[in-house]
Design an enzyme around this catalytic site. Structure first.
Site, PDB file in Angstrom:
ATOM      1  N   GLY A 211       5.699   1.617   8.094  1.00  0.00           N
ATOM      2  CA  GLY A 211       5.704   2.735   9.191  1.00  0.00           C
ATOM      3  C   GLY A 211       4.281   3.072   9.806  1.00  0.00           C
TER       4      GLY A 211
ATOM      5  N   TYR B 273       7.014   9.357  16.389  1.00  0.00           N
ATOM      6  CA  TYR B 273       7.505   9.433  15.141  1.00  0.00           C
ATOM      7  C   TYR B 273       8.627  10.027  14.854  1.00  0.00           C
ATOM      8  CZ  TYR B 273       6.446   8.999  10.065  1.00  0.00           C
ATOM      9  OH  TYR B 273       6.426   8.696   8.628  1.00  0.00           O
TER      10      TYR B 273
ATOM     11  N   PRO C 239      11.155  10.954   2.794  1.00  0.00           N
ATOM     12  CA  PRO C 239      10.108  11.652   2.110  1.00  0.00           C
ATOM     13  C   PRO C 239       9.370  12.781   2.887  1.00  0.00           C
ATOM     14  CG  PRO C 239       9.634   9.412   2.180  1.00  0.00           C
ATOM     15  CD  PRO C 239      10.527   9.511   2.935  1.00  0.00           C
TER      16      PRO C 239
ATOM     17  N   ARG D 146       0.996  -1.215   0.056  1.00  0.00           N
ATOM     18  CA  ARG D 146       0.058  -0.266   0.101  1.00  0.00           C
ATOM     19  C   ARG D 146       0.791   1.203   0.035  1.00  0.00           C
ATOM     20  NH1 ARG D 146      -3.857   0.717   4.312  1.00  0.00           N
ATOM     21  NH2 ARG D 146      -2.503   0.058   5.735  1.00  0.00           N
TER      22      ARG D 146
ATOM     23  N   TYR E  83       5.578  15.164   2.600  1.00  0.00           N
ATOM     24  CA  TYR E  83       4.229  14.987   2.801  1.00  0.00           C
ATOM     25  C   TYR E  83       3.864  14.213   1.420  1.00  0.00           C
ATOM     26  CZ  TYR E  83       3.873  16.649   7.433  1.00  0.00           C
ATOM     27  OH  TYR E  83       3.831  16.788   8.869  1.00  0.00           O
TER      28      TYR E  83
ATOM     29  N   MET F 155       5.430  18.972  15.527  1.00  0.00           N
ATOM     30  CA  MET F 155       4.629  19.046  16.525  1.00  0.00           C
ATOM     31  C   MET F 155       3.445  17.419  16.234  1.00  0.00           C
ATOM     32  SD  MET F 155       2.499  22.494  15.570  1.00  0.00           S
ATOM     33  CE  MET F 155       1.658  22.272  17.323  1.00  0.00           C
TER      34      MET F 155
HETATM   35  N1  CAA Z   1       2.091  22.179  11.476  1.00  0.00           N
HETATM   36  C1  CAA Z   1       1.924  23.181  11.813  1.00  0.00           C
HETATM   37  N2  CAA Z   1       1.157  23.303  13.170  1.00  0.00           N
HETATM   38  C2  CAA Z   1       0.372  22.333  13.408  1.00  0.00           C
HETATM   39  C3  CAA Z   1       0.572  20.850  12.802  1.00  0.00           C
HETATM   40  C4  CAA Z   1       1.561  20.875  11.580  1.00  0.00           C
HETATM   41  N3  CAA Z   1       1.925  19.720  11.115  1.00  0.00           N
HETATM   42  N4  CAA Z   1      -0.299  20.138  13.222  1.00  0.00           N
HETATM   43  C5  CAA Z   1      -0.921  21.016  14.289  1.00  0.00           C
HETATM   44  N5  CAA Z   1      -0.870  22.214  14.146  1.00  0.00           N
HETATM   45  C6  CAA Z   1      -1.330  23.154  15.051  1.00  0.00           C
HETATM   46  C7  CAA Z   1      -2.878  23.199  14.660  1.00  0.00           C
HETATM   47  O1  CAA Z   1      -3.170  23.854  13.372  1.00  0.00           O
HETATM   48  C8  CAA Z   1      -3.438  24.036  16.091  1.00  0.00           C
HETATM   49  O2  CAA Z   1      -3.125  25.327  15.998  1.00  0.00           O
HETATM   50  P1  CAA Z   1      -3.916  26.401  16.902  1.00  0.00           P
HETATM   51  O3  CAA Z   1      -3.939  25.939  18.115  1.00  0.00           O
HETATM   52  O4  CAA Z   1      -3.499  27.655  16.277  1.00  0.00           O
HETATM   53  O5  CAA Z   1      -5.350  26.150  16.167  1.00  0.00           O
HETATM   54  C9  CAA Z   1      -2.288  23.164  17.199  1.00  0.00           C
HETATM   55  O6  CAA Z   1      -1.303  22.908  16.324  1.00  0.00           O
HETATM   56  C10 CAA Z   1      -3.208  22.003  17.924  1.00  0.00           C
HETATM   57  O7  CAA Z   1      -3.504  21.268  16.991  1.00  0.00           O
HETATM   58  P2  CAA Z   1      -4.935  20.730  17.200  1.00  0.00           P
HETATM   59  O8  CAA Z   1      -5.981  21.760  17.342  1.00  0.00           O
HETATM   60  O9  CAA Z   1      -5.267  19.740  15.847  1.00  0.00           O
HETATM   61  O10 CAA Z   1      -4.735  19.661  18.803  1.00  0.00           O
HETATM   62  P3  CAA Z   1      -5.037  18.099  18.871  1.00  0.00           P
HETATM   63  O11 CAA Z   1      -4.504  17.751  20.015  1.00  0.00           O
HETATM   64  O12 CAA Z   1      -6.538  17.818  18.441  1.00  0.00           O
HETATM   65  O13 CAA Z   1      -4.159  17.466  17.735  1.00  0.00           O
HETATM   66  C11 CAA Z   1      -2.309  16.836  16.333  1.00  0.00           C
HETATM   67  C12 CAA Z   1      -2.827  17.741  17.599  1.00  0.00           C
HETATM   68  C13 CAA Z   1      -2.153  15.402  16.849  1.00  0.00           C
HETATM   69  C14 CAA Z   1      -0.801  17.469  16.135  1.00  0.00           C
HETATM   70  C15 CAA Z   1      -2.984  17.152  15.041  1.00  0.00           C
HETATM   71  O14 CAA Z   1      -3.061  18.759  14.903  1.00  0.00           O
HETATM   72  C16 CAA Z   1      -2.450  16.557  13.956  1.00  0.00           C
HETATM   73  O15 CAA Z   1      -2.638  15.363  13.733  1.00  0.00           O
HETATM   74  N6  CAA Z   1      -1.426  17.257  13.257  1.00  0.00           N
HETATM   75  C17 CAA Z   1      -0.761  16.711  12.106  1.00  0.00           C
HETATM   76  C18 CAA Z   1       0.458  16.427  12.653  1.00  0.00           C
HETATM   77  C19 CAA Z   1       1.211  15.928  11.459  1.00  0.00           C
HETATM   78  O16 CAA Z   1       1.682  16.684  10.572  1.00  0.00           O
HETATM   79  N7  CAA Z   1       1.470  14.692  11.008  1.00  0.00           N
HETATM   80  C20 CAA Z   1       2.019  14.060  10.018  1.00  0.00           C
HETATM   81  C21 CAA Z   1       1.257  12.805   9.634  1.00  0.00           C
HETATM   82  S1  CAA Z   1       1.938  12.238   7.993  1.00  0.00           S
HETATM   83  C22 CAA Z   1       3.326  11.638   8.294  1.00  0.00           C
HETATM   84  O17 CAA Z   1       3.638  11.477   9.272  1.00  0.00           O
HETATM   85  C23 CAA Z   1       3.970  10.899   7.168  1.00  0.00           C
HETATM   86  C24 CAA Z   1       5.257  11.768   6.928  1.00  0.00           C
HETATM   87  O18 CAA Z   1       6.319  11.065   7.278  1.00  0.00           O
HETATM   88  C25 CAA Z   1       5.331  13.020   6.605  1.00  0.00           C
END
Ligand code: CAA
Length: 242
Positions: free
Chosen positions: A84, A147, A177, A12, A179, A142
């Site tokens: 992962g 991870y 990589p 996948r 996003y 954050m």
């Molecule tokens: N970059 C910048 N700001 C971010 C952020 C990011 N990636 N993720 C969250 N924030 C910010 C939100 O916009 C929010 O800002 P405000 O307080 O100004 O509104 C603040 O952080 C808190 O976020 P949440 O309200 O969503 O708080 P939560 O506790 O419900 O969730 C979180 C926090 C788990 C970090 C959720 O926001 C989230 O899942 N964020 C994405 C994190 C991310 O980028 N993960 C990558 C996944 S893909 C991957 O991992 C593949 C790879 O290798 C690139």
């Protein structure tokens, strides 16, 4: 004789693209997966690439699975540690289980998948280990202390093993990589993706899985024989590190 490659999480997302690209480049490929039987069967039917089910966090499972692949296809020349998982949460909300699950799958896999094949690679004086890290193991992220720690750990593992393998024809590299347009990134809250992440990507789009696969095929090739202990960032300029 075509070289043999194993791709973890190979049915996948990014792994799917890597498996297919290696096959198209002439490798005999085996694709490992952990849980989604339906997706794996569909992948096998569509690509003709055999699938093998085991958990990369389980050392004995890896030993057994790799022995099965070796019996079916021959000694393994290329290991792509792609499998992962994410369990995103701010540290103040993260459970011990979320921490452990990610470290076990995303970091332990390096040892679990390399230890069983390293003697054979050393004896045959050839090997390619390509570890799929992440932009977030490079810059931190954050919500991803688990991870980011695991993926950063992959870089340390890569550099150490690169020294060990260098005189034995074994190269060890990471691809990091950014996003990519996969289910994992689709799981990021849409609001966060649209307002916080995509605007930070200079090329102004998500990457495609095939763009990672091409980097892996290159690092696996003879052309990349002088590249070891390196990290290839494929992230659309999202994190530029020299
Ligand atoms: N970059 C910048 N700001 C971010 C952020 C990011 N990636 N993720 C969250 N924030 C910010 C939100 O916009 C929010 O800002 P405000 O307080 O100004 O509104 C603040 O952080 C808190 O976020 P949440 O309200 O969503 O708080 P939560 O506790 O419900 O969730 C979180 C926090 C788990 C970090 C959720 O926001 C989230 O899942 N964020 C994405 C994190 C991310 O980028 N993960 C990558 C996944 S893909 C991957 O991992 C593949 C790879 O290798 C690139």
């Amino acid at each position: 004789m075509a070289r043999v490659a194993i791709v973890t999480g190979g049915t996948r997302g990014i792994g799917h693209a890597i498996s297919v690209a290696l096959k198209n480049a002439g490798y005999r490929v085996a694709a490992n997966y952990a849980g989604n039987d339906e997706a794996a069967q569909k992948f096998q039917a569509e690509t003709g690439i055999p699938v093998y089910k085991w958990d990369v966090g389980d050392f004995e499972g890896c030993e057994k699975g790799l022995a099965e692949v070796t019996a079916a296809l021959g000694p393994i020349d290329v290991v792509v540690n792609n499998a992962g998982i994410t369990r995103d949460a701010m540290l103040h909300k993260m459970t011990k289980e979320q921490w452990d699950q990610v470290i076990r799958t995303d970091l332990d896999c390096c040892f679990n998948m390399s230890r069983p094949v390293i003697d054979s690679m050393r004896a045959r004086k050839f090997g390619r280990i390509v570890n799929i890290s992440s932009i977030n193991g490079r810059k931190g992220q954050m919500g991803q202390s688990n991870y980011s720690a695991a993926k950063a750990g992959m870089h340390g593992f890569t550099k150490a093993l690169a020294y060990e393998g260098a005189r034995k024809g074994i190269t060890v590299n990471t691809v990091a990589p950014g996003y990519i347009n996969t289910e994992m990134v689709a799981a990021v809250p849409k609001e966060v993706l649209d307002t916080q992440i995509i605007p930070q990507i200079p090329v102004a789009r998500l990457g495609e899985a095939e763009e990672i696969a091409r980097a892996v095929v290159f690092l696996a090739s003879d052309d990349a024989g002088f590249i070891t202990g390196a990290c290839l960032d494929v992230n659309g300029g999202h994190y530029i590190a020299l």
